[in-house]
Design an enzyme around this catalytic site. Structure first.
Site, PDB file in Angstrom:
ATOM      1  CG  HIS A  56     -21.977   8.871 -36.592  1.00 32.84           C
ATOM      2  ND1 HIS A  56     -22.190   7.522 -36.724  1.00 32.84           N
ATOM      3  CD2 HIS A  56     -21.934   9.393 -37.851  1.00 32.84           C
ATOM      4  CE1 HIS A  56     -22.283   7.227 -38.024  1.00 32.84           C
ATOM      5  NE2 HIS A  56     -22.143   8.338 -38.714  1.00 32.84           N
ATOM      6  CG  ASP A  73     -26.655   8.321 -42.337  1.00 32.03           C
ATOM      7  OD1 ASP A  73     -26.756   9.546 -42.519  1.00 32.03           O
ATOM      8  OD2 ASP A  73     -25.565   7.704 -42.429  1.00 32.03           O
ATOM      9  CG  HIS A 131     -21.928   6.361 -42.647  1.00 26.26           C
ATOM     10  ND1 HIS A 131     -22.192   7.555 -43.293  1.00 26.26           N
ATOM     11  CD2 HIS A 131     -20.885   5.801 -43.288  1.00 26.26           C
ATOM     12  CE1 HIS A 131     -21.332   7.717 -44.289  1.00 26.26           C
ATOM     13  NE2 HIS A 131     -20.531   6.659 -44.307  1.00 26.26           N
ATOM     14  CG  ASP A 160     -25.148   9.144 -45.787  1.00 30.19           C
ATOM     15  OD1 ASP A 160     -26.237   8.570 -45.570  1.00 30.19           O
ATOM     16  OD2 ASP A 160     -24.373   9.474 -44.882  1.00 30.19           O
TER      17      ASP A 160
END
Length: 312
Positions: free
Chosen positions: A132, A168, A170, A252
């Site tokens: 990120h 991931d 996200h 995740d």
């Protein structure tokens, strides 16, 4: 000569990045994973490596290829002052700057091992995560864009095409932003949508058609991911023809994870790993998210176990 061992690049120093009580991105993520890996029947096939120290190699030239000098100085000064917040979710402790630099070195070490053709896969078991992190600020628990930095480093070593696969849960908005103007780097992301950080639409394709976003609805399971790999991820990568893969290995999307709503089981990550290995290119896996300790440890183990199998 490719060995039947998998290097795991790890240091207890990564535990010194302190995020505070109750924060999901905590040191126990690594201690639980290390303990689980050391309990596996194939544990003797793991080649535990310490990352190159900051005295032996400064990663700063590679970091500033992706991040601004001002942002680098911001992280340094925040750590020097005893810590603080880069954003509401992204704490920085006194050791965080040096730990984040060491994490970058671990990813670069993984690239070195693959380019030396000692192994066909390596795993950088690091924190803080990175996908990120933007050029000018950190966010979403991330300080520096490990995957994008490693890709730029690989190109500097003489490769002409590198691809990043981000599983991931996200979307890796930082990685995408750091590479979408790089014609020699491709980025593929499978991620829950809607979800943090709200980016990753299929319409975001990069300046050179080098970005492939594959948003998946909440509740997607292993079969959904396998189908997406077969129908979209592998064809994209086969057309791109990278010489090396970097996997932003976040875990995740696991059913047990508290921060998302997907339904992957640990064994599903082994299946995804096998699909990527079918491309017959070296792969660096680097840890991103994954916040249920049991699911995280088991999923990393499934990834590495798949790398210990003979190449298809």
């Amino acid at each position: 000569m490719v060995s039947d061992r998998v290097p795991v690049i790890y240091s207890d120093r990564f535990l010194a990045h302190e995020t505070g009580a109750g924060h999901p991105e905590r040191p126990e993520r690594l201690t639980a994973t290390v303990a689980h890996l050391r309990s596996q029947p194939w544990r003797n096939q793991l080649d535990w490596r310490s990352p190159t120290t900051l005295e032996e190699r400064s990663p700063l030239p590679w970091i500033v290829a992706c991040h601004s000098h001002h942002y680098l100085e911001t992280v340094y000064q925040l750590s020097e002052r005893g810590g603080g917040l880069l954003d509401p979710d992204t704490p920085c402790s006194p050791a965080s700057y040096d730990v984040a630099l060491l994490a970058v070195n671990a990813w670069l070490d993984g690239i070195d091992l693959l380019l030396q053709q000692e192994v066909s896969a390596a795993f950088a078991l690091t924190r803080p995560p990175g996908h990120h992190a933007l050029a000018t600020h950190g966010m979403g628990f991330c300080l520096f864009g490990n995957a994008a930095i490693a890709a730029r480093y690989a190109l500097a070593q003489g490769l002409t095409k590198v691809a990043i696969v981000d599983w991931d849960v996200h979307h890796g908005n930082g990685t995408q932003a750091l590479i979408d103007h790089q014609p020699a780097i491709a980025y593929v992301s499978l991620h829950q949508s809607p979800a943090y950080p709200g980016t990753g639409s299929v319409t975001e394709t990069g300046l050179y058609d080098n970005v492939c976003n594959l948003p998946l609805p909440p509740g997607s399971d292993g079969q959904d991911y396998r189908q997406c790999f077969k129908q979209s991820v592998l064809p994209f990568l086969q057309s791109w023809q990278p010489q090396l893969l970097i996997v932003s290995a976040g875990y995740d999307a696991a059913a047990a994870d508290p921060l998302a709503n997907m339904r992957l089981q640990p064994a599903d990550y082994g299946d995804l790993t096998r699909q990527l290995r079918s491309l017959q290119v070296p792969i660096l896996f680097g840890l991103e998210g994954g916040y249920d300790l049991t699911a995280l440890a088991a999923s990393v183990a499934e990834t590495i176990a798949a790398c210990l199998e003979p190449l298809p």
